[in-house]
Design a protein around this motif. Structure first.
Motif, short mmCIF file in Angstrom:
data_model
loop_
_atom_site.label_atom_id
_atom_site.label_comp_id
_atom_site.label_asym_id
_atom_site.label_seq_id
_atom_site.Cartn_x
_atom_site.Cartn_y
_atom_site.Cartn_z
N ILE A 177 20.93 34.31 12.31
CA ILE A 177 20.86 32.87 12.13
C ILE A 177 22.00 32.26 12.94
CG2 ILE A 177 19.77 33.02 9.85
CD1 ILE A 177 22.52 32.26 8.65
N PRO A 178 21.87 31.03 13.42
CA PRO A 178 22.95 30.42 14.18
C PRO A 178 24.23 30.32 13.35
CG PRO A 178 20.93 29.14 14.38
CD PRO A 178 20.69 30.17 13.34
N ILE A 179 25.36 30.52 13.97
CA ILE A 179 26.61 30.51 13.23
C ILE A 179 26.86 29.15 12.58
CG2 ILE A 179 28.09 29.93 15.20
CD1 ILE A 179 30.09 32.02 13.83
N GLY A 180 26.45 28.07 13.21
CA GLY A 180 26.60 26.75 12.60
C GLY A 180 25.84 26.65 11.29
N GLN A 181 24.65 27.25 11.25
CA GLN A 181 23.87 27.26 10.02
C GLN A 181 24.57 28.09 8.95
OE1 GLN A 181 19.84 28.64 10.52
NE2 GLN A 181 19.47 28.76 8.33
N ALA A 182 25.16 29.22 9.34
CA ALA A 182 25.88 30.06 8.38
C ALA A 182 27.08 29.31 7.80
CB ALA A 182 26.33 31.35 9.06
N VAL A 183 27.82 28.62 8.65
CA VAL A 183 28.97 27.83 8.17
C VAL A 183 28.50 26.73 7.21
CG1 VAL A 183 30.80 26.23 8.88
CG2 VAL A 183 30.40 28.32 10.18
N ASP A 184 27.38 26.09 7.54
CA ASP A 184 26.84 25.04 6.66
C ASP A 184 26.46 25.60 5.29
OD1 ASP A 184 27.20 23.10 8.59
OD2 ASP A 184 25.10 23.09 9.23
N LEU A 185 25.93 26.82 5.25
CA LEU A 185 25.57 27.45 3.98
C LEU A 185 26.80 27.65 3.10
CD1 LEU A 185 22.98 30.09 5.24
CD2 LEU A 185 22.50 28.14 3.73
N VAL A 186 27.88 28.12 3.72
CA VAL A 186 29.12 28.32 2.95
C VAL A 186 29.69 26.98 2.50
CG1 VAL A 186 31.46 29.29 2.97
CG2 VAL A 186 29.61 30.48 4.17
N ALA A 187 29.68 25.99 3.39
CA ALA A 187 30.22 24.66 3.05
C ALA A 187 29.42 23.99 1.94
CB ALA A 187 30.24 23.77 4.29
N ALA A 188 28.14 24.31 1.84
CA ALA A 188 27.32 23.74 0.77
C ALA A 188 27.66 24.35 -0.58
CB ALA A 188 25.84 23.95 1.08
N ARG A 189 28.28 25.52 -0.58
CA ARG A 189 28.59 26.20 -1.83
C ARG A 189 30.07 26.12 -2.21
NH1 ARG A 189 26.09 31.92 -3.50
NH2 ARG A 189 24.24 30.65 -3.18
N TYR A 190 30.97 26.06 -1.20
CA TYR A 190 32.41 26.07 -1.47
C TYR A 190 33.11 24.95 -0.71
CZ TYR A 190 31.64 30.56 -3.63
OH TYR A 190 31.17 31.55 -4.45
N GLN A 191 34.00 24.24 -1.42
CA GLN A 191 34.84 23.24 -0.77
C GLN A 191 35.83 23.95 0.13
OE1 GLN A 191 36.68 20.51 -3.62
NE2 GLN A 191 35.18 21.22 -5.12
N GLY A 192 36.24 23.29 1.19
CA GLY A 192 37.24 23.87 2.07
C GLY A 192 36.76 23.90 3.50
N ARG A 193 37.36 24.83 4.25
CA ARG A 193 36.99 24.94 5.66
C ARG A 193 37.17 26.38 6.13
NH1 ARG A 193 41.50 24.93 9.12
NH2 ARG A 193 43.45 24.54 8.04
N MET A 194 36.43 26.69 7.18
CA MET A 194 36.50 28.01 7.76
C MET A 194 37.78 28.15 8.58
SD MET A 194 34.11 29.59 10.69
CE MET A 194 34.63 28.21 11.66
N ILE A 195 38.46 29.28 8.42
CA ILE A 195 39.65 29.53 9.24
C ILE A 195 39.46 30.76 10.13
CG2 ILE A 195 41.27 28.31 7.76
CD1 ILE A 195 42.06 31.00 6.52
#
Length: 102
Positions: A33-51
């Motif tokens: 899956i596109p990495i942007g979609q993967a990041v969006d999935l995590v952001a939809a479940r957890y507050q914060g940001r990817m580091i």
């Protein structure tokens, strides 16, 4: 999703793919899956940001592995199935506090 958040992850993912150039089945990498979609999935479940982000492989399956900084300053390790986007692992202190409620 802010491009400044996605760009570092994209660069890491692409470098991981370059290292795996000897993979005998490159079609499997196309199934990610596109990495942007993967990041969006995590952001939809957890507050914060990817580091940090990387692509790892176990038992011939690709996974996205993220380090996720929560608003409380904790770092979660989040692993998603690279083909389905399903959550495989969430590890770290502060999961409950960072969880986005439905």
């Amino acid at each position: 999703m802010n491009i400044r958040m996605i760009l570092p992850a994209l660069l890491l993912a692409l470098s991981a793919l370059a290292v795996r150039a000897d993979d005998p089945d490159p079609a499997r990498l196309d199934a990610l899956i596109p990495i942007g979609q993967a990041v969006d999935l995590v952001a939809a479940r957890y507050q914060g940001r990817m580091i940090a982000a990387e692509i790892v492989e176990e038992e011939d399956r690709p996974f996205y592995e993220f380090r996720w900084l929560t608003p409380q300053g904790n770092v979660l390790r989040v692993r998603l199935d690279g083909e389905t986007g399903g959550f495989v692992l969430v590890d770290g202190v502060g999961q409950t506090e960072a969880r986005v409620l439905p």
